[in-house]
Write a protein that holds these residues in place. Structure first.
Motif, PDB file in Angstrom:
ATOM      1  N   PHE A 113      44.934  46.242  47.337  1.00 58.08           N
ATOM      2  CA  PHE A 113      46.206  45.748  47.863  1.00 58.08           C
ATOM      3  C   PHE A 113      46.891  44.991  46.751  1.00 58.08           C
ATOM      4  O   PHE A 113      46.280  44.658  45.734  1.00 58.08           O
ATOM      5  N   ALA A 114      48.186  44.723  46.923  1.00 63.69           N
ATOM      6  CA  ALA A 114      48.939  43.991  45.904  1.00 63.69           C
ATOM      7  C   ALA A 114      49.905  43.019  46.575  1.00 63.69           C
ATOM      8  O   ALA A 114      50.525  43.348  47.587  1.00 63.69           O
ATOM      9  N   VAL A 115      50.016  41.823  45.983  1.00 67.84           N
ATOM     10  CA  VAL A 115      50.912  40.779  46.483  1.00 67.84           C
ATOM     11  C   VAL A 115      51.519  40.040  45.296  1.00 67.84           C
ATOM     12  O   VAL A 115      51.047  40.153  44.171  1.00 67.84           O
ATOM     13  N   ARG A 116      52.564  39.255  45.587  1.00 66.38           N
ATOM     14  CA  ARG A 116      53.159  38.368  44.583  1.00 66.38           C
ATOM     15  C   ARG A 116      52.958  36.931  45.034  1.00 66.38           C
ATOM     16  O   ARG A 116      53.039  36.623  46.223  1.00 66.38           O
ATOM     17  N   ASP A 117      52.738  36.059  44.059  1.00 69.64           N
ATOM     18  CA  ASP A 117      52.629  34.629  44.347  1.00 69.64           C
ATOM     19  C   ASP A 117      54.026  34.015  44.372  1.00 69.64           C
ATOM     20  O   ASP A 117      55.014  34.706  44.087  1.00 69.64           O
ATOM     21  N   PRO A 118      54.161  32.732  44.709  1.00 70.99           N
ATOM     22  CA  PRO A 118      55.495  32.114  44.788  1.00 70.99           C
ATOM     23  C   PRO A 118      56.283  32.114  43.474  1.00 70.99           C
ATOM     24  O   PRO A 118      57.500  31.980  43.483  1.00 70.99           O
ATOM     25  N   GLU A 119      55.609  32.268  42.340  1.00 66.44           N
ATOM     26  CA  GLU A 119      56.294  32.317  41.041  1.00 66.44           C
ATOM     27  C   GLU A 119      56.740  33.733  40.688  1.00 66.44           C
ATOM     28  O   GLU A 119      57.421  33.941  39.707  1.00 66.44           O
ATOM     29  N   GLY A 120      56.310  34.735  41.478  1.00 70.22           N
ATOM     30  CA  GLY A 120      56.682  36.124  41.232  1.00 70.22           C
ATOM     31  C   GLY A 120      55.645  36.943  40.491  1.00 70.22           C
ATOM     32  O   GLY A 120      55.867  38.111  40.183  1.00 70.22           O
ATOM     33  N   ASN A 121      54.492  36.359  40.178  1.00 63.78           N
ATOM     34  CA  ASN A 121      53.432  37.081  39.485  1.00 63.78           C
ATOM     35  C   ASN A 121      52.802  38.116  40.414  1.00 63.78           C
ATOM     36  O   ASN A 121      52.661  37.888  41.612  1.00 63.78           O
ATOM     37  N   LEU A 122      52.413  39.252  39.855  1.00 63.85           N
ATOM     38  CA  LEU A 122      51.825  40.343  40.618  1.00 63.85           C
ATOM     39  C   LEU A 122      50.304  40.259  40.579  1.00 63.85           C
ATOM     40  O   LEU A 122      49.699  40.221  39.507  1.00 63.85           O
ATOM     41  N   TRP A 123      49.692  40.235  41.749  1.00 65.51           N
ATOM     42  CA  TRP A 123      48.242  40.174  41.893  1.00 65.51           C
ATOM     43  C   TRP A 123      47.786  41.404  42.662  1.00 65.51           C
ATOM     44  O   TRP A 123      48.178  41.601  43.804  1.00 65.51           O
ATOM     45  N   ALA A 124      46.965  42.223  42.032  1.00 66.52           N
ATOM     46  CA  ALA A 124      46.343  43.359  42.710  1.00 66.52           C
ATOM     47  C   ALA A 124      44.864  43.034  42.863  1.00 66.52           C
ATOM     48  O   ALA A 124      44.233  42.474  41.949  1.00 66.52           O
ATOM     49  N   PHE A 125      44.334  43.325  44.025  1.00 65.79           N
ATOM     50  CA  PHE A 125      42.922  43.087  44.310  1.00 65.79           C
ATOM     51  C   PHE A 125      42.306  44.377  44.803  1.00 65.79           C
ATOM     52  O   PHE A 125      42.970  45.164  45.493  1.00 65.79           O
ATOM     53  N   GLY A 126      41.053  44.600  44.473  1.00 63.57           N
ATOM     54  CA  GLY A 126      40.386  45.792  44.951  1.00 63.57           C
ATOM     55  C   GLY A 126      38.918  45.825  44.617  1.00 63.57           C
ATOM     56  O   GLY A 126      38.387  44.937  43.956  1.00 63.57           O
ATOM     57  N   THR A 127      38.281  46.874  45.074  1.00 66.39           N
ATOM     58  CA  THR A 127      36.833  47.000  44.916  1.00 66.39           C
ATOM     59  C   THR A 127      36.437  47.717  43.625  1.00 66.39           C
ATOM     60  O   THR A 127      35.259  47.763  43.284  1.00 66.39           O
ATOM     61  N   TYR A 128      37.392  48.279  42.889  1.00 64.17           N
ATOM     62  CA  TYR A 128      37.087  49.025  41.664  1.00 64.17           C
ATOM     63  C   TYR A 128      36.635  48.061  40.564  1.00 64.17           C
ATOM     64  O   TYR A 128      37.376  47.158  40.178  1.00 64.17           O
ATOM     65  N   ARG A 129      35.434  48.260  40.055  1.00 59.16           N
ATOM     66  CA  ARG A 129      34.854  47.377  39.038  1.00 59.16           C
ATOM     67  C   ARG A 129      35.016  47.917  37.622  1.00 59.16           C
ATOM     68  O   ARG A 129      34.487  47.348  36.675  1.00 59.16           O
ATOM     69  N   GLY A 130      35.726  49.005  37.451  1.00 56.51           N
ATOM     70  CA  GLY A 130      35.888  49.596  36.135  1.00 56.51           C
ATOM     71  C   GLY A 130      34.806  50.638  35.875  1.00 56.51           C
ATOM     72  O   GLY A 130      33.796  50.683  36.565  1.00 56.51           O
ATOM     73  N   ALA A 131      35.050  51.454  34.885  1.00 55.77           N
ATOM     74  CA  ALA A 131      34.084  52.485  34.504  1.00 55.77           C
ATOM     75  C   ALA A 131      32.910  51.845  33.767  1.00 55.77           C
ATOM     76  O   ALA A 131      33.105  50.872  33.038  1.00 55.77           O
ATOM     77  N   PRO A 132      31.715  52.368  33.950  1.00 54.78           N
ATOM     78  CA  PRO A 132      30.567  51.814  33.224  1.00 54.78           C
ATOM     79  C   PRO A 132      30.787  51.928  31.717  1.00 54.78           C
ATOM     80  O   PRO A 132      31.352  52.910  31.242  1.00 54.78           O
ATOM     81  N   GLY A 133      30.372  50.877  30.997  1.00 55.11           N
ATOM     82  CA  GLY A 133      30.605  50.822  29.562  1.00 55.11           C
ATOM     83  C   GLY A 133      29.638  51.521  28.735  1.00 55.11           C
ATOM     84  O   GLY A 133      28.707  52.045  28.705  1.00 55.11           O
TER      85      GLY A 133
END
Length: 133
Positions: A113-133
């Protein structure tokens, strides 16, 4: 066999500036669950603050200032890993976050999901931890 090593302390710290840094800190704690670790500054001014993300990592922020090094408020964006995106979305919405995108499933198996804080910054949250290194 699962790797049981303890991850190292964060070595990359996303940073942002805010018109009202103290209000932004309160919002980030209430809406997302960041932990205010340290804040330096007097009155309304925040010279430096560290907010930790309980599962690991964190951000640093401060009040806007006039110098060539500082970012403009509202220009920050981040993707933050969470195991509970739906619960966190409900918390963020209840705290007044501006909804950009309600929870959805991606084609690569993440719940985001994605939201903005009161300053207008974009915050995306999710379960994806990135590709294994």
């Amino acid at each position: 066999m699962t790797d049981q090593r303890t991850p190292p302390p964060p070595q990359v710290w996303p940073t942002l500036r805010a018109h009202d840094a103290r209000a932004l800190i309160r919002f980030l704690v209430a809406a997302f669950g960041f932990v205010e670790t340290v804040t330096y500054g007097e009155g309304d001014r925040v010279d430096h603050a560290q907010l930790d993300w309980p599962p690991g990592g964190g951000i640093m922020l401060g009040s806007t200032r006039d110098d060539s090094f500082a970012l403009r408020p509202g220009t920050f964006g981040a993707y933050v890993v969470t195991d509970e995106p739906d619960e966190l979305f409900a918390r963020a919405r209840a705290a007044g976050a501006e909804v950009v995108r309600e929870p959805f499933d991606t084609d690569y198996g993440s719940r985001d999901f994605a939201v903005r804080d009161p300053e207008g910054n974009l915050w995306a949250f999710g379960t994806y931890r990135g590709a294994p290194g």
